[in-house]
Write a protein that holds these residues in place. Structure first.
Motif, PDB file in Angstrom:
ATOM      1  N   ALA A 146      16.166  13.981 -43.614  1.00 26.10           N
ATOM      2  CA  ALA A 146      16.138  15.130 -44.522  1.00 26.10           C
ATOM      3  C   ALA A 146      16.589  16.411 -43.814  1.00 26.10           C
ATOM      4  O   ALA A 146      17.274  17.249 -44.409  1.00 26.10           O
ATOM      5  CB  ALA A 146      14.737  15.300 -45.095  1.00 26.10           C
ATOM      6  N   GLU A 147      16.224  16.554 -42.535  1.00 27.22           N
ATOM      7  CA  GLU A 147      16.615  17.757 -41.802  1.00 27.22           C
ATOM      8  C   GLU A 147      18.139  17.881 -41.721  1.00 27.22           C
ATOM      9  O   GLU A 147      18.689  18.970 -41.892  1.00 27.22           O
ATOM     10  CB  GLU A 147      16.040  17.751 -40.371  1.00 27.22           C
ATOM     11  CG  GLU A 147      14.532  17.804 -40.308  1.00 27.22           C
ATOM     12  CD  GLU A 147      13.895  16.429 -40.148  1.00 27.22           C
ATOM     13  OE1 GLU A 147      12.905  16.334 -39.414  1.00 27.22           O
ATOM     14  OE2 GLU A 147      14.391  15.457 -40.755  1.00 27.22           O
ATOM     15  N   HIS A 164      14.881  28.785 -39.174  1.00 26.16           N
ATOM     16  CA  HIS A 164      13.698  27.926 -39.268  1.00 26.16           C
ATOM     17  C   HIS A 164      14.054  26.619 -39.963  1.00 26.16           C
ATOM     18  O   HIS A 164      14.930  26.603 -40.834  1.00 26.16           O
ATOM     19  CB  HIS A 164      12.598  28.593 -40.105  1.00 26.16           C
ATOM     20  CG  HIS A 164      12.130  29.901 -39.565  1.00 26.16           C
ATOM     21  ND1 HIS A 164      12.798  31.073 -39.796  1.00 26.16           N
ATOM     22  CD2 HIS A 164      11.065  30.218 -38.816  1.00 26.16           C
ATOM     23  CE1 HIS A 164      12.158  32.068 -39.207  1.00 26.16           C
ATOM     24  NE2 HIS A 164      11.105  31.571 -38.599  1.00 26.16           N
ATOM     25  N   ILE A 165      13.304  25.562 -39.621  1.00 27.45           N
ATOM     26  CA  ILE A 165      13.478  24.269 -40.287  1.00 27.45           C
ATOM     27  C   ILE A 165      12.140  23.531 -40.301  1.00 27.45           C
ATOM     28  O   ILE A 165      11.327  23.685 -39.378  1.00 27.45           O
ATOM     29  CB  ILE A 165      14.578  23.414 -39.614  1.00 27.45           C
ATOM     30  CG1 ILE A 165      14.936  22.204 -40.469  1.00 27.45           C
ATOM     31  CG2 ILE A 165      14.187  23.038 -38.189  1.00 27.45           C
ATOM     32  CD1 ILE A 165      16.223  21.500 -40.032  1.00 27.45           C
ATOM     33  N   PRO A 184      19.719  25.737 -30.758  1.00 27.89           N
ATOM     34  CA  PRO A 184      18.616  25.814 -29.788  1.00 27.89           C
ATOM     35  C   PRO A 184      17.604  26.925 -30.087  1.00 27.89           C
ATOM     36  O   PRO A 184      16.454  26.830 -29.656  1.00 27.89           O
ATOM     37  CB  PRO A 184      19.328  26.053 -28.456  1.00 27.89           C
ATOM     38  CG  PRO A 184      20.663  26.629 -28.823  1.00 27.89           C
ATOM     39  CD  PRO A 184      21.012  26.014 -30.144  1.00 27.89           C
ATOM     40  N   ASN A 185      17.991  27.936 -30.855  1.00 27.82           N
ATOM     41  CA  ASN A 185      17.082  29.050 -31.136  1.00 27.82           C
ATOM     42  C   ASN A 185      16.397  28.950 -32.495  1.00 27.82           C
ATOM     43  O   ASN A 185      15.653  29.855 -32.876  1.00 27.82           O
ATOM     44  CB  ASN A 185      17.825  30.375 -31.025  1.00 27.82           C
ATOM     45  CG  ASN A 185      18.285  30.617 -29.601  1.00 27.82           C
ATOM     46  OD1 ASN A 185      17.526  30.405 -28.662  1.00 27.82           O
ATOM     47  ND2 ASN A 185      19.517  31.032 -29.440  1.00 27.82           N
ATOM     48  N   ILE A 186      16.627  27.868 -33.230  1.00 31.93           N
ATOM     49  CA  ILE A 186      15.948  27.690 -34.512  1.00 31.93           C
ATOM     50  C   ILE A 186      14.485  27.358 -34.238  1.00 31.93           C
ATOM     51  O   ILE A 186      14.155  26.680 -33.265  1.00 31.93           O
ATOM     52  CB  ILE A 186      16.638  26.587 -35.358  1.00 31.93           C
ATOM     53  CG1 ILE A 186      16.235  26.682 -36.826  1.00 31.93           C
ATOM     54  CG2 ILE A 186      16.367  25.206 -34.798  1.00 31.93           C
ATOM     55  CD1 ILE A 186      17.065  25.780 -37.744  1.00 31.93           C
ATOM     56  N   ARG A 187      13.601  27.862 -35.076  1.00 31.98           N
ATOM     57  CA  ARG A 187      12.177  27.546 -34.950  1.00 31.98           C
ATOM     58  C   ARG A 187      11.894  26.325 -35.816  1.00 31.98           C
ATOM     59  O   ARG A 187      12.233  26.294 -36.994  1.00 31.98           O
ATOM     60  CB  ARG A 187      11.310  28.729 -35.348  1.00 31.98           C
ATOM     61  CG  ARG A 187      11.537  29.909 -34.376  1.00 31.98           C
ATOM     62  CD  ARG A 187      10.401  30.890 -34.372  1.00 31.98           C
ATOM     63  NE  ARG A 187       9.177  30.330 -33.851  1.00 31.98           N
ATOM     64  CZ  ARG A 187       8.835  30.258 -32.548  1.00 31.98           C
ATOM     65  NH1 ARG A 187       9.661  30.703 -31.621  1.00 31.98           N
ATOM     66  NH2 ARG A 187       7.684  29.751 -32.190  1.00 31.98           N
ATOM     67  N   VAL A 188      11.264  25.312 -35.212  1.00 30.36           N
ATOM     68  CA  VAL A 188      10.981  24.041 -35.862  1.00 30.36           C
ATOM     69  C   VAL A 188       9.488  23.977 -36.156  1.00 30.36           C
ATOM     70  O   VAL A 188       8.674  24.099 -35.242  1.00 30.36           O
ATOM     71  CB  VAL A 188      11.400  22.859 -34.964  1.00 30.36           C
ATOM     72  CG1 VAL A 188      11.138  21.538 -35.659  1.00 30.36           C
ATOM     73  CG2 VAL A 188      12.859  22.999 -34.539  1.00 30.36           C
ATOM     74  N   VAL A 189       9.131  23.799 -37.427  1.00 32.39           N
ATOM     75  CA  VAL A 189       7.724  23.654 -37.792  1.00 32.39           C
ATOM     76  C   VAL A 189       7.303  22.233 -37.461  1.00 32.39           C
ATOM     77  O   VAL A 189       7.958  21.269 -37.868  1.00 32.39           O
ATOM     78  CB  VAL A 189       7.494  23.975 -39.283  1.00 32.39           C
ATOM     79  CG1 VAL A 189       6.037  23.731 -39.666  1.00 32.39           C
ATOM     80  CG2 VAL A 189       7.897  25.422 -39.582  1.00 32.39           C
ATOM     81  N   MET A 190       6.205  22.132 -36.704  1.00 30.84           N
ATOM     82  CA  MET A 190       5.717  20.834 -36.223  1.00 30.84           C
ATOM     83  C   MET A 190       4.204  20.777 -36.339  1.00 30.84           C
ATOM     84  O   MET A 190       3.547  21.798 -36.502  1.00 30.84           O
ATOM     85  CB  MET A 190       6.129  20.632 -34.763  1.00 30.84           C
ATOM     86  CG  MET A 190       7.626  20.653 -34.546  1.00 30.84           C
ATOM     87  SD  MET A 190       8.090  20.317 -32.836  1.00 30.84           S
ATOM     88  CE  MET A 190       7.558  18.628 -32.668  1.00 30.84           C
ATOM     89  N   THR A 191       3.680  19.566 -36.198  1.00 32.43           N
ATOM     90  CA  THR A 191       2.233  19.410 -36.173  1.00 32.43           C
ATOM     91  C   THR A 191       1.724  19.622 -34.744  1.00 32.43           C
ATOM     92  O   THR A 191       2.463  19.444 -33.773  1.00 32.43           O
ATOM     93  CB  THR A 191       1.813  18.008 -36.650  1.00 32.43           C
ATOM     94  OG1 THR A 191       2.385  17.038 -35.779  1.00 32.43           O
ATOM     95  CG2 THR A 191       2.273  17.759 -38.071  1.00 32.43           C
ATOM     96  N   ALA A 233      13.140  18.306 -46.575  1.00 32.71           N
ATOM     97  CA  ALA A 233      13.273  19.317 -45.533  1.00 32.71           C
ATOM     98  C   ALA A 233      13.760  20.617 -46.145  1.00 32.71           C
ATOM     99  O   ALA A 233      14.379  20.625 -47.214  1.00 32.71           O
ATOM    100  CB  ALA A 233      14.251  18.864 -44.449  1.00 32.71           C
ATOM    101  N   ALA A 234      13.481  21.700 -45.458  1.00 33.80           N
ATOM    102  CA  ALA A 234      13.983  23.003 -45.856  1.00 33.80           C
ATOM    103  C   ALA A 234      14.393  23.755 -44.599  1.00 33.80           C
ATOM    104  O   ALA A 234      13.769  23.622 -43.542  1.00 33.80           O
ATOM    105  CB  ALA A 234      12.928  23.787 -46.631  1.00 33.80           C
TER     106      ALA A 234
END
Length: 146
Positions: free
Chosen positions: A69-70, A87-88, A114-121, A45-46
């Motif tokens: 990992a997150e 971001h995560i 709550p305001n973090i952007r999560v990269v998803m499929t 994770a990053a």
């Protein structure tokens, strides 16, 4: 079957793609499992801080529920003094690509970031979504505290 994405879903930015690449490089260089094998470290994770710094982590699998990992990446960011995260992303080893956060990670992100952007499929490829949109009608931990 149609998957409805929340209004916060956006195509990946260059910053988010760089975060995906960093997570992939991290797990590719540290995984302890060969292709098709189980291992202790199979996810990377990053996370990105508002000041542009990026932090990484890998999972520590254990049958009792070792950290994802997150969560390791979030801890690494905090240990380095990063308090505002933007971001995560998590990716699987051996080119398995972006992986969506598990339920526990979604709850933690919704409660604390709550305001973090999560990269998803998504059916159309990776997107980023606000963590607050990950659990519609979800449990609100903060509202339940005295």
């Amino acid at each position: 079957m149609t998957t409805l994405l929340p209004p916060s879903a956006l195509p990946l930015s260059k910053v988010e793609q760089a975060l995906v690449d960093l997570a992939r490089k991290t797990i590719d260089s540290t995984t302890d499992a060969g292709p098709g094998e189980d291992g202790i470290h199979t996810m990377g994770a990053a996370v990105r801080a508002a000041d542009g710094r990026m932090f990484t982590g890998v999972n520590l699998y254990h049958f009792t529920g070792g950290p994802c990992a997150e969560l390791v990446a979030l801890g690494a960011a905090r240990a380095a003094g990063a308090t505002e995260l933007t971001h995560i992303v998590a990716v699987g080893n051996h080119a398995r690509g972006v992986k969506n956060p598990c339920g526990r990670d979604r709850q933690i992100l919704a409660d604390h970031y709550p305001n973090i952007r999560v990269v998803m499929t998504s059916p159309g490829g990776p997107v980023s979504i606000l963590a607050s949109d990950l659990l519609p009608l979800g449990y609100d931990y903060n509202a339940e505290q005295l």
